[in-house]
Motif scaffolding. Sequence first.
Motif, PDB file in Angstrom:
ATOM      1  N   SER A   7      14.306 -25.160  12.690  1.00 32.77           N
ATOM      2  CA  SER A   7      13.087 -25.693  12.077  1.00 32.77           C
ATOM      3  C   SER A   7      11.931 -25.713  13.069  1.00 32.77           C
ATOM      4  O   SER A   7      10.800 -25.351  12.729  1.00 32.77           O
ATOM      5  CB  SER A   7      13.363 -27.102  11.555  1.00 32.77           C
ATOM      6  OG  SER A   7      12.194 -27.679  11.065  1.00 32.77           O
ATOM      7  N   ILE A   8      12.204 -26.113  14.283  1.00 29.32           N
ATOM      8  CA  ILE A   8      11.161 -26.148  15.319  1.00 29.32           C
ATOM      9  C   ILE A   8      10.694 -24.738  15.645  1.00 29.32           C
ATOM     10  O   ILE A   8       9.494 -24.484  15.760  1.00 29.32           O
ATOM     11  CB  ILE A   8      11.682 -26.871  16.576  1.00 29.32           C
ATOM     12  CG1 ILE A   8      11.838 -28.363  16.282  1.00 29.32           C
ATOM     13  CG2 ILE A   8      10.752 -26.648  17.763  1.00 29.32           C
ATOM     14  CD1 ILE A   8      12.576 -29.125  17.360  1.00 29.32           C
ATOM     15  N   GLN A   9      11.628 -23.810  15.781  1.00 29.45           N
ATOM     16  CA  GLN A   9      11.252 -22.437  16.101  1.00 29.45           C
ATOM     17  C   GLN A   9      10.450 -21.798  14.970  1.00 29.45           C
ATOM     18  O   GLN A   9       9.528 -21.028  15.217  1.00 29.45           O
ATOM     19  CB  GLN A   9      12.486 -21.604  16.424  1.00 29.45           C
ATOM     20  CG  GLN A   9      13.095 -21.974  17.764  1.00 29.45           C
ATOM     21  CD  GLN A   9      14.387 -21.229  18.048  1.00 29.45           C
ATOM     22  OE1 GLN A   9      14.992 -20.651  17.161  1.00 29.45           O
ATOM     23  NE2 GLN A   9      14.812 -21.269  19.295  1.00 29.45           N
ATOM     24  N   ALA A  10      10.768 -22.135  13.733  1.00 33.31           N
ATOM     25  CA  ALA A  10      10.071 -21.562  12.591  1.00 33.31           C
ATOM     26  C   ALA A  10       8.622 -22.048  12.503  1.00 33.31           C
ATOM     27  O   ALA A  10       7.760 -21.352  11.978  1.00 33.31           O
ATOM     28  CB  ALA A  10      10.810 -21.893  11.298  1.00 33.31           C
ATOM     29  N   GLU A  13       4.047 -23.107  16.083  1.00 27.46           N
ATOM     30  CA  GLU A  13       2.606 -23.284  16.247  1.00 27.46           C
ATOM     31  C   GLU A  13       2.182 -24.750  16.085  1.00 27.46           C
ATOM     32  O   GLU A  13       1.182 -25.175  16.645  1.00 27.46           O
ATOM     33  CB  GLU A  13       1.822 -22.388  15.284  1.00 27.46           C
ATOM     34  CG  GLU A  13       1.937 -22.760  13.822  1.00 27.46           C
ATOM     35  CD  GLU A  13       3.231 -22.286  13.147  1.00 27.46           C
ATOM     36  OE1 GLU A  13       3.470 -22.742  12.018  1.00 27.46           O
ATOM     37  OE2 GLU A  13       3.981 -21.496  13.730  1.00 27.46           O
ATOM     38  N   ARG A  14       2.958 -25.528  15.358  1.00 29.21           N
ATOM     39  CA  ARG A  14       2.664 -26.967  15.206  1.00 29.21           C
ATOM     40  C   ARG A  14       2.667 -27.678  16.549  1.00 29.21           C
ATOM     41  O   ARG A  14       1.978 -28.671  16.728  1.00 29.21           O
ATOM     42  CB  ARG A  14       3.739 -27.641  14.339  1.00 29.21           C
ATOM     43  CG  ARG A  14       3.481 -27.648  12.898  1.00 29.21           C
ATOM     44  CD  ARG A  14       4.526 -28.413  12.109  1.00 29.21           C
ATOM     45  NE  ARG A  14       5.213 -29.464  12.847  1.00 29.21           N
ATOM     46  CZ  ARG A  14       6.407 -29.918  12.535  1.00 29.21           C
ATOM     47  NH1 ARG A  14       7.068 -29.418  11.516  1.00 29.21           N
ATOM     48  NH2 ARG A  14       6.966 -30.879  13.226  1.00 29.21           N
ATOM     49  N   PHE A  15       3.456 -27.196  17.479  1.00 30.25           N
ATOM     50  CA  PHE A  15       3.645 -27.874  18.756  1.00 30.25           C
ATOM     51  C   PHE A  15       2.759 -27.330  19.869  1.00 30.25           C
ATOM     52  O   PHE A  15       2.815 -27.813  20.989  1.00 30.25           O
ATOM     53  CB  PHE A  15       5.115 -27.790  19.168  1.00 30.25           C
ATOM     54  CG  PHE A  15       6.037 -28.330  18.114  1.00 30.25           C
ATOM     55  CD1 PHE A  15       6.175 -29.703  17.946  1.00 30.25           C
ATOM     56  CD2 PHE A  15       6.738 -27.490  17.274  1.00 30.25           C
ATOM     57  CE1 PHE A  15       7.003 -30.211  16.968  1.00 30.25           C
ATOM     58  CE2 PHE A  15       7.570 -27.992  16.290  1.00 30.25           C
ATOM     59  CZ  PHE A  15       7.699 -29.353  16.129  1.00 30.25           C
ATOM     60  N   THR A  16       1.973 -26.309  19.577  1.00 33.69           N
ATOM     61  CA  THR A  16       1.146 -25.700  20.622  1.00 33.69           C
ATOM     62  C   THR A  16      -0.336 -25.697  20.285  1.00 33.69           C
ATOM     63  O   THR A  16      -1.139 -25.238  21.087  1.00 33.69           O
ATOM     64  CB  THR A  16       1.594 -24.250  20.883  1.00 33.69           C
ATOM     65  OG1 THR A  16       1.466 -23.505  19.669  1.00 33.69           O
ATOM     66  CG2 THR A  16       3.017 -24.195  21.390  1.00 33.69           C
ATOM     67  N   GLN A  17      -0.711 -26.198  19.128  1.00 29.45           N
ATOM     68  CA  GLN A  17      -2.117 -26.154  18.722  1.00 29.45           C
ATOM     69  C   GLN A  17      -2.708 -27.554  18.639  1.00 29.45           C
ATOM     70  O   GLN A  17      -2.010 -28.532  18.397  1.00 29.45           O
ATOM     71  CB  GLN A  17      -2.252 -25.463  17.367  1.00 29.45           C
ATOM     72  CG  GLN A  17      -1.862 -24.007  17.423  1.00 29.45           C
ATOM     73  CD  GLN A  17      -1.970 -23.338  16.069  1.00 29.45           C
ATOM     74  OE1 GLN A  17      -2.215 -23.975  15.071  1.00 29.45           O
ATOM     75  NE2 GLN A  17      -1.771 -22.037  16.048  1.00 29.45           N
TER      76      GLN A  17
END
Length: 76
Positions: A7-10, A13-17
């Motif tokens: 789920s995190i890999q999919a 972008e949520r974690f880097t923007q």
Amino acid sequence: GPDAAASIQAASERFTQGIARYLRAFLVARSRYAEDELRKAVDSGASQYVVLGAGLDTSTYRNRLPRLRMFRFPVA
């Protein structure tokens, strides 16, 4: 587990923007500072560490200080 990792890999972008990037850096720096101070306290003779409100704190699981007893008390 594997499902959470997928789920995190999919949605990486949520974690880097935006603000997420800065929030993550702040949390890492805060944890590092707290754990460095804990090591100093243990070197000075402390033998117990209590984490109150430990909902997201994972320091007790990473404890590598053999003389230190750690206690977690999450807020319910």
